[in-house]
Design a protein around this motif. Structure first.
Motif, PDB file in Angstrom:
ATOM      1  N   LEU A   1      30.907  30.493  30.346  1.00  0.00           N
ATOM      2  CA  LEU A   1      31.564  31.726  30.792  1.00  0.00           C
ATOM      3  C   LEU A   1      33.090  31.614  30.644  1.00  0.00           C
ATOM      4  O   LEU A   1      33.753  32.534  30.155  1.00  0.00           O
ATOM      5  CB  LEU A   1      31.182  32.014  32.251  1.00  0.00           C
ATOM      6  CG  LEU A   1      31.905  33.171  32.937  1.00  0.00           C
ATOM      7  CD1 LEU A   1      31.659  34.481  32.209  1.00  0.00           C
ATOM      8  CD2 LEU A   1      31.442  33.305  34.396  1.00  0.00           C
ATOM      9  N   ARG A   2      33.607  30.462  31.056  1.00  0.00           N
ATOM     10  CA  ARG A   2      35.057  30.245  30.974  1.00  0.00           C
ATOM     11  C   ARG A   2      35.523  30.350  29.512  1.00  0.00           C
ATOM     12  O   ARG A   2      36.542  30.964  29.215  1.00  0.00           O
ATOM     13  CB  ARG A   2      35.397  28.865  31.542  1.00  0.00           C
ATOM     14  CG  ARG A   2      36.860  28.593  31.660  1.00  0.00           C
ATOM     15  CD  ARG A   2      37.190  27.128  31.596  1.00  0.00           C
ATOM     16  NE  ARG A   2      36.380  26.314  32.496  1.00  0.00           N
ATOM     17  CZ  ARG A   2      36.399  24.988  32.538  1.00  0.00           C
ATOM     18  NH1 ARG A   2      37.208  24.313  31.737  1.00  0.00           N
ATOM     19  NH2 ARG A   2      35.623  24.309  33.355  1.00  0.00           N
ATOM     20  N   THR A   3      34.757  29.746  28.610  1.00  0.00           N
ATOM     21  CA  THR A   3      35.107  29.793  27.188  1.00  0.00           C
ATOM     22  C   THR A   3      35.121  31.241  26.680  1.00  0.00           C
ATOM     23  O   THR A   3      36.019  31.636  25.931  1.00  0.00           O
ATOM     24  CB  THR A   3      34.081  28.964  26.372  1.00  0.00           C
ATOM     25  OG1 THR A   3      33.976  27.696  27.010  1.00  0.00           O
ATOM     26  CG2 THR A   3      34.515  28.787  24.941  1.00  0.00           C
ATOM     27  N   LEU A   4      34.127  32.011  27.115  1.00  0.00           N
ATOM     28  CA  LEU A   4      34.059  33.403  26.660  1.00  0.00           C
ATOM     29  C   LEU A   4      35.244  34.210  27.177  1.00  0.00           C
ATOM     30  O   LEU A   4      35.822  35.031  26.463  1.00  0.00           O
ATOM     31  CB  LEU A   4      32.752  34.059  27.137  1.00  0.00           C
ATOM     32  CG  LEU A   4      31.450  33.525  26.558  1.00  0.00           C
ATOM     33  CD1 LEU A   4      30.270  34.325  27.104  1.00  0.00           C
ATOM     34  CD2 LEU A   4      31.450  33.575  25.034  1.00  0.00           C
TER      35      LEU A   4
ATOM     36  N   PRO B   1      43.276  21.235  42.099  1.00  0.00           N
ATOM     37  CA  PRO B   1      44.483  21.892  42.607  1.00  0.00           C
ATOM     38  C   PRO B   1      45.119  22.894  41.662  1.00  0.00           C
ATOM     39  O   PRO B   1      45.770  23.809  42.104  1.00  0.00           O
ATOM     40  CB  PRO B   1      45.429  20.717  42.892  1.00  0.00           C
ATOM     41  CG  PRO B   1      44.518  19.581  43.143  1.00  0.00           C
ATOM     42  CD  PRO B   1      43.348  19.793  42.224  1.00  0.00           C
ATOM     43  N   GLU B   2      44.919  22.733  40.358  1.00  0.00           N
ATOM     44  CA  GLU B   2      45.498  23.684  39.412  1.00  0.00           C
ATOM     45  C   GLU B   2      45.007  25.104  39.676  1.00  0.00           C
ATOM     46  O   GLU B   2      45.741  26.059  39.497  1.00  0.00           O
ATOM     47  CB  GLU B   2      45.153  23.284  37.987  1.00  0.00           C
ATOM     48  CG  GLU B   2      46.004  22.136  37.505  1.00  0.00           C
ATOM     49  CD  GLU B   2      45.868  21.953  36.013  1.00  0.00           C
ATOM     50  OE1 GLU B   2      45.120  21.061  35.616  1.00  0.00           O
ATOM     51  OE2 GLU B   2      46.493  22.723  35.270  1.00  0.00           O
ATOM     52  N   ILE B   3      43.757  25.229  40.113  1.00  0.00           N
ATOM     53  CA  ILE B   3      43.217  26.562  40.417  1.00  0.00           C
ATOM     54  C   ILE B   3      43.993  27.174  41.568  1.00  0.00           C
ATOM     55  O   ILE B   3      44.274  28.368  41.569  1.00  0.00           O
ATOM     56  CB  ILE B   3      41.732  26.485  40.815  1.00  0.00           C
ATOM     57  CG1 ILE B   3      40.937  25.725  39.779  1.00  0.00           C
ATOM     58  CG2 ILE B   3      41.153  27.864  40.986  1.00  0.00           C
ATOM     59  CD1 ILE B   3      39.498  25.556  40.198  1.00  0.00           C
ATOM     60  N   PHE B   4      44.332  26.331  42.529  1.00  0.00           N
ATOM     61  CA  PHE B   4      45.004  26.850  43.718  1.00  0.00           C
ATOM     62  C   PHE B   4      46.375  27.445  43.421  1.00  0.00           C
ATOM     63  O   PHE B   4      46.877  28.246  44.187  1.00  0.00           O
ATOM     64  CB  PHE B   4      45.079  25.773  44.813  1.00  0.00           C
ATOM     65  CG  PHE B   4      43.748  25.534  45.459  1.00  0.00           C
ATOM     66  CD1 PHE B   4      43.120  26.549  46.177  1.00  0.00           C
ATOM     67  CD2 PHE B   4      43.101  24.316  45.342  1.00  0.00           C
ATOM     68  CE1 PHE B   4      41.881  26.352  46.756  1.00  0.00           C
ATOM     69  CE2 PHE B   4      41.867  24.103  45.924  1.00  0.00           C
ATOM     70  CZ  PHE B   4      41.245  25.129  46.633  1.00  0.00           C
ATOM     71  N   GLU B   5      46.943  27.037  42.292  1.00  0.00           N
ATOM     72  CA  GLU B   5      48.191  27.673  41.862  1.00  0.00           C
ATOM     73  C   GLU B   5      48.007  29.182  41.703  1.00  0.00           C
ATOM     74  O   GLU B   5      48.956  29.947  41.794  1.00  0.00           O
ATOM     75  CB  GLU B   5      48.647  27.094  40.511  1.00  0.00           C
ATOM     76  CG  GLU B   5      49.151  25.671  40.574  1.00  0.00           C
ATOM     77  CD  GLU B   5      50.462  25.562  41.322  1.00  0.00           C
ATOM     78  OE1 GLU B   5      51.377  26.322  41.000  1.00  0.00           O
ATOM     79  OE2 GLU B   5      50.525  24.726  42.256  1.00  0.00           O
TER      80      GLU B   5
ATOM     81  N   GLY C   1      32.287  34.369  43.255  1.00  0.00           N
ATOM     82  CA  GLY C   1      33.246  33.263  43.306  1.00  0.00           C
ATOM     83  C   GLY C   1      33.206  32.423  42.042  1.00  0.00           C
ATOM     84  O   GLY C   1      34.251  31.979  41.550  1.00  0.00           O
ATOM     85  N   SER C   2      32.000  32.202  41.503  1.00  0.00           N
ATOM     86  CA  SER C   2      31.873  31.421  40.263  1.00  0.00           C
ATOM     87  C   SER C   2      32.557  32.144  39.116  1.00  0.00           C
ATOM     88  O   SER C   2      33.221  31.538  38.269  1.00  0.00           O
ATOM     89  CB  SER C   2      30.397  31.214  39.910  1.00  0.00           C
ATOM     90  OG  SER C   2      29.698  30.704  41.022  1.00  0.00           O
ATOM     91  N   ALA C   3      32.398  33.479  39.097  1.00  0.00           N
ATOM     92  CA  ALA C   3      33.030  34.274  38.038  1.00  0.00           C
ATOM     93  C   ALA C   3      34.552  34.219  38.183  1.00  0.00           C
ATOM     94  O   ALA C   3      35.280  34.085  37.195  1.00  0.00           O
ATOM     95  CB  ALA C   3      32.538  35.710  38.099  1.00  0.00           C
ATOM     96  N   MET C   4      35.009  34.280  39.438  1.00  0.00           N
ATOM     97  CA  MET C   4      36.458  34.210  39.685  1.00  0.00           C
ATOM     98  C   MET C   4      36.998  32.847  39.255  1.00  0.00           C
ATOM     99  O   MET C   4      38.046  32.754  38.602  1.00  0.00           O
ATOM    100  CB  MET C   4      36.729  34.443  41.172  1.00  0.00           C
ATOM    101  CG  MET C   4      38.169  34.188  41.570  1.00  0.00           C
ATOM    102  SD  MET C   4      38.425  34.504  43.323  1.00  0.00           S
ATOM    103  CE  MET C   4      39.992  33.681  43.589  1.00  0.00           C
ATOM    104  N   ASN C   5      36.273  31.809  39.611  1.00  0.00           N
ATOM    105  CA  ASN C   5      36.656  30.455  39.220  1.00  0.00           C
ATOM    106  C   ASN C   5      36.790  30.357  37.697  1.00  0.00           C
ATOM    107  O   ASN C   5      37.803  29.873  37.171  1.00  0.00           O
ATOM    108  CB  ASN C   5      35.572  29.487  39.739  1.00  0.00           C
ATOM    109  CG  ASN C   5      35.956  28.035  39.564  1.00  0.00           C
ATOM    110  OD1 ASN C   5      36.535  27.653  38.551  1.00  0.00           O
ATOM    111  ND2 ASN C   5      35.622  27.216  40.555  1.00  0.00           N
ATOM    112  N   ALA C   6      35.790  30.874  36.994  1.00  0.00           N
ATOM    113  CA  ALA C   6      35.816  30.828  35.534  1.00  0.00           C
ATOM    114  C   ALA C   6      37.002  31.618  34.994  1.00  0.00           C
ATOM    115  O   ALA C   6      37.679  31.194  34.045  1.00  0.00           O
ATOM    116  CB  ALA C   6      34.507  31.374  34.969  1.00  0.00           C
ATOM    117  N   MET C   7      37.281  32.758  35.629  1.00  0.00           N
ATOM    118  CA  MET C   7      38.399  33.591  35.170  1.00  0.00           C
ATOM    119  C   MET C   7      39.729  32.857  35.352  1.00  0.00           C
ATOM    120  O   MET C   7      40.556  32.815  34.429  1.00  0.00           O
ATOM    121  CB  MET C   7      38.425  34.908  35.942  1.00  0.00           C
ATOM    122  CG  MET C   7      39.614  35.795  35.578  1.00  0.00           C
ATOM    123  SD  MET C   7      39.735  37.305  36.573  1.00  0.00           S
ATOM    124  CE  MET C   7      40.410  36.652  38.084  1.00  0.00           C
ATOM    125  N   VAL C   8      39.913  32.277  36.540  1.00  0.00           N
ATOM    126  CA  VAL C   8      41.180  31.593  36.815  1.00  0.00           C
ATOM    127  C   VAL C   8      41.373  30.422  35.858  1.00  0.00           C
ATOM    128  O   VAL C   8      42.450  30.226  35.287  1.00  0.00           O
ATOM    129  CB  VAL C   8      41.240  31.130  38.289  1.00  0.00           C
ATOM    130  CG1 VAL C   8      42.430  30.209  38.515  1.00  0.00           C
ATOM    131  CG2 VAL C   8      41.319  32.332  39.218  1.00  0.00           C
TER     132      VAL C   8
END
Lengths: 367, 275
Positions: free
Chosen positions: B182-185, B4-8, B27-34
């Motif tokens: 990716l998220r870490t980067l 749910p934190e992503i949905f914020e 979508g995976s890239a967006m998820n990692a970015m958020v």
């Protein structure tokens, strides 16, 4: 009193009107505007940035304009061509900004150091699609200052780009002027709605209305796609029409105050119509003719080039038997004027497009 | 992290379902970015997400923040205006390979040289997806695209090498398979003061993948898994041949544009005079 060029006065007008962001790319004959801004903006805490081209310049200006800054760029013909996609975006996303085009001869690289007024139609129709546009043409150094101030006001009121169509003569000539100490500048009304109630393109917000910008917590979405009142894209025919009508209304509902003209002796049989630096020769020709013949002739100068106000000009030119349009192109404004006078008057055009200013003698020759 | 934190950070109510094809990597890239934004401690109103035109550029429309869907190729210069007007905002550009490297190529290199603080997430799926699978500056030579029916004759750009050569202070690469990495980067890029690039190698199973017989999304992700090498593991450059090199490729310090400009403002204001 100061001795200033038109370009310097344009820059000083922008600063006085609260322009605090300038992005540009060097191009003759507009470069002095960027140079003055580079020197003066930091002194008032503003930002000058030299971008990699004119496309980047207009985009940075739009970014700053959408972020609540009064933002401006200045260019000439070839750069103006490159800026057209950005101008269209600013119209569509309703972002206020100022584009100064100090006209030079074209097409293409054309005549970098010589005068022209051949971007009248490029200003109107340079970017694709149906769209409103506002363009103002100064004819003196002082008016370069004054119209830049006005352009800022117009763009903030209408939420759209405003073009200043200067030209090489106006930009580079020097006059002794006394600039006003203070100017009054319009600010959009303050936002009263909360984020949940706010729509960036709500009904009745296309002019003289409050609007949010980036960095205020309104979480707005700007796009060049045709969009709904919340800013998100749509293909719904009803909403598409609503959006384009909304843009057009900025002009149709405000034409009276947008349309600035300067005129004298319009009850005469002959009226000279001109604008920008050509109007200086036209005015000189009028005075010369009156001295020689002891007979008045009319003079009509378009300050607002776009929007073009057919009804108002029809009424102003209703007594004319002969209308002489003086401009430095192959007749771009002449065509518009011909639609005003129809067959009610003889239309004569005095044009030059060889990089030289039209002389009063050339106008006197047809009077 | 709980979902749910992503949905914020997502405009759930009106904007979903999204326009992306099944199996798309964006979508995976967006998820990692958020997630990177959230883990960086940033709130919705701290960020402005900017894009150009293309599949990847539709991402800002789904993010609940100030979002700026600009012209094709013009995300970076538009973001430049936003960042200079609001230096306190975290400005993140997210766009595709055609957008950032072809039509926006000039802006890309000059922004890296200028070193204004922004994070650029380049989603590289090797083709123009939005217009139907045409060749892009990252399409490898010999591969197929709608405008390369006999195989692409041109060589491809290495966006990371270009960014580094142009002056970017942080350059990294990952893939849509390595989402945690990716998220870490992206987090590191956000933290970095200056022009930071994260290239995300992504699958386009609908177009590029299909045209090049690479199988479905899962097959393409498996390809990324099996054909990547972390820069830290490379001992001999030969080991990297034919592989996607991932990790932080470049991380240096250089004066940031606005910090430098602030000093100009300070100096100009100290010796004020008018023309």
């Amino acid at each position: 009193m100061q001795l200033l060029s038109g370009n310097e006065a344009t820059a000083l007008g922008a600063l006085k009107a609260g322009v605090r962001f300038f992005a540009g790319y060097p191009i003759t004959p507009s470069t002095e505007i960027a140079e003055v801004m580079a020197e003066e903006l930091p002194k008032v805490g503003g930002i000058f940035i030299q971008m990699e081209d004119e496309i980047a310049s207009i985009c940075a200006v739009i970014g700053a304009g959408a972020s609540g800054m009064r933002a401006m760029t200045a260019t000439s013909g070839p750069g103006f061509s490159l800026m057209q996609e950005g101008i269209g975006y600013a119209v569509m996303a309703e972002v206020p900004c100022i584009i100064v085009n100090v006209q030079r001869g074209g097409p293409a690289t054309g005549l970098p150091t010589k005068v022209s007024q051949a971007d009248v139609m490029a200003a109107r129709w340079g970017t694709h699609g149906d769209h409103p546009i506002v363009a103002l043409a100064p004819y003196s150094v002082l008016e370069s200052f004054e119209l830049t101030v006005k352009a800022v006001e117009f763009s903030l009121r209408l939420r759209m780009p405003v073009i200043i169509l200067s030209d090489e003569i106006i930009g580079h000539m020097r006059e002794v002027v006394k600039l006003p100490e203070e100017v009054t500048i319009y600010s959009p009304p303050p936002l009263t709605k909360s984020r949940d109630e706010y729509y960036h393109y709500d009904d009745d917000t296309n002019f003289d209305a409050p609007y949010a910008h980036f960095g205020q917590g309104y979480r707005i979405h700007l796009t060049g796609l045709t969009h709904r009142k919340d800013g998100f894209p749509t293909n719904d025919p009803k909403i598409i029409k609503w959006k384009l009508d909304r843009l057009l209304e900025k002009i149709t509902k405000n034409r009276e105050w947008l349309h600035l003209v300067d005129y004298q002796d319009l009850d005469s049989d002959t009226v000279i119509v001109s604008y920008g630096s050509s109007a200086r020769s036209a005015l000189e020709a009028k005075f010369e003719y009156e001295q020689r013949h002891n007979k008045k002739i009319g003079f009509l100068r378009l300050i607002t080039i776009w929007p073009f106000h057919y009804q108002k000009l029809q009424s102003l030119l209703k007594n004319a038997k002969r209308v002489i349009v003086v401009e430095m192109n192959q007749g771009q404004m002449t065509r518009e004027i011909s639609r005003v006078i129809k067959h009610n008057a003889e239309l004569i055009n005095v044009n030059r497009y060889d990089g030289e200013l039209i002389t009063p003698e050339e106008i006197l020759a047809v009077l | 992290m709980k979902i749910p934190e992503i949905f914020e950070f997502i405009r759930v109510d009106e904007r979903l379902p999204h326009i992306l094809c099944p199996g798309c990597g964006i979508g995976s890239a967006m998820n990692a970015m958020v997630r990177a934004i959230i883990e960086s401690g940033l709130k919705n109103d701290d960020v402005c997400v900017v894009s150009g035109i293309g599949c990847s550029s539709r991402i800002p429309g789904y993010i609940d923040a100030d979002t700026f869907h600009t012209l094709h190729g013009r995300a970076i210069p538009s973001a430049t205006g936003v960042k200079l007007a609001h230096p306190e905002l975290e400005v993140i550009v997210i766009a595709g390979d055609g957008d950032l490297l072809a039509i926006g190529g000039n802006h890309f290199i000059h922004a890296a040289r200028r070193n204004l603080d922004m994070t650029v997430i380049l989603i590289n799926n090797f083709n123009y997806g939005m217009t139907g699978g045409q060749a892009s500056p990252t399409t490898p030579q010999g591969k197929y695209a709608k405008t390369a029916p006999y195989g692409w004759t041109e060589r491809n750009f290495d966006a990371c090498a270009i960014a580094q050569a142009s002056g970017a202070v942080f350059v990294a690469r990952s893939t849509t398979y390595h989402v945690t990495h990716l998220r870490t980067l992206i987090k590191q890029a956000i933290k970095k003061k200056g022009f930071a690039l994260v290239e995300v190698i992504s699958q386009c199973p609908t177009l590029y993948g299909r045209l090049n017989r690479m199988g479905d999304a899962v097959k393409m992700l498996e390809y990324f898994r099996d054909n990547t090498i972390s820069i830290s593991q490379i001992k001999d450059p030969k080991e990297a041949e034919g592989k996607i090199v991932i990790g932080v490729l470049h991380d240096v310090e250089a004066p940031e544009y606005y910090e430098t400009y602030k000093e100009i403002i300070r100096r100009a204001q100290a010796q004020k005079h008018h023309v």
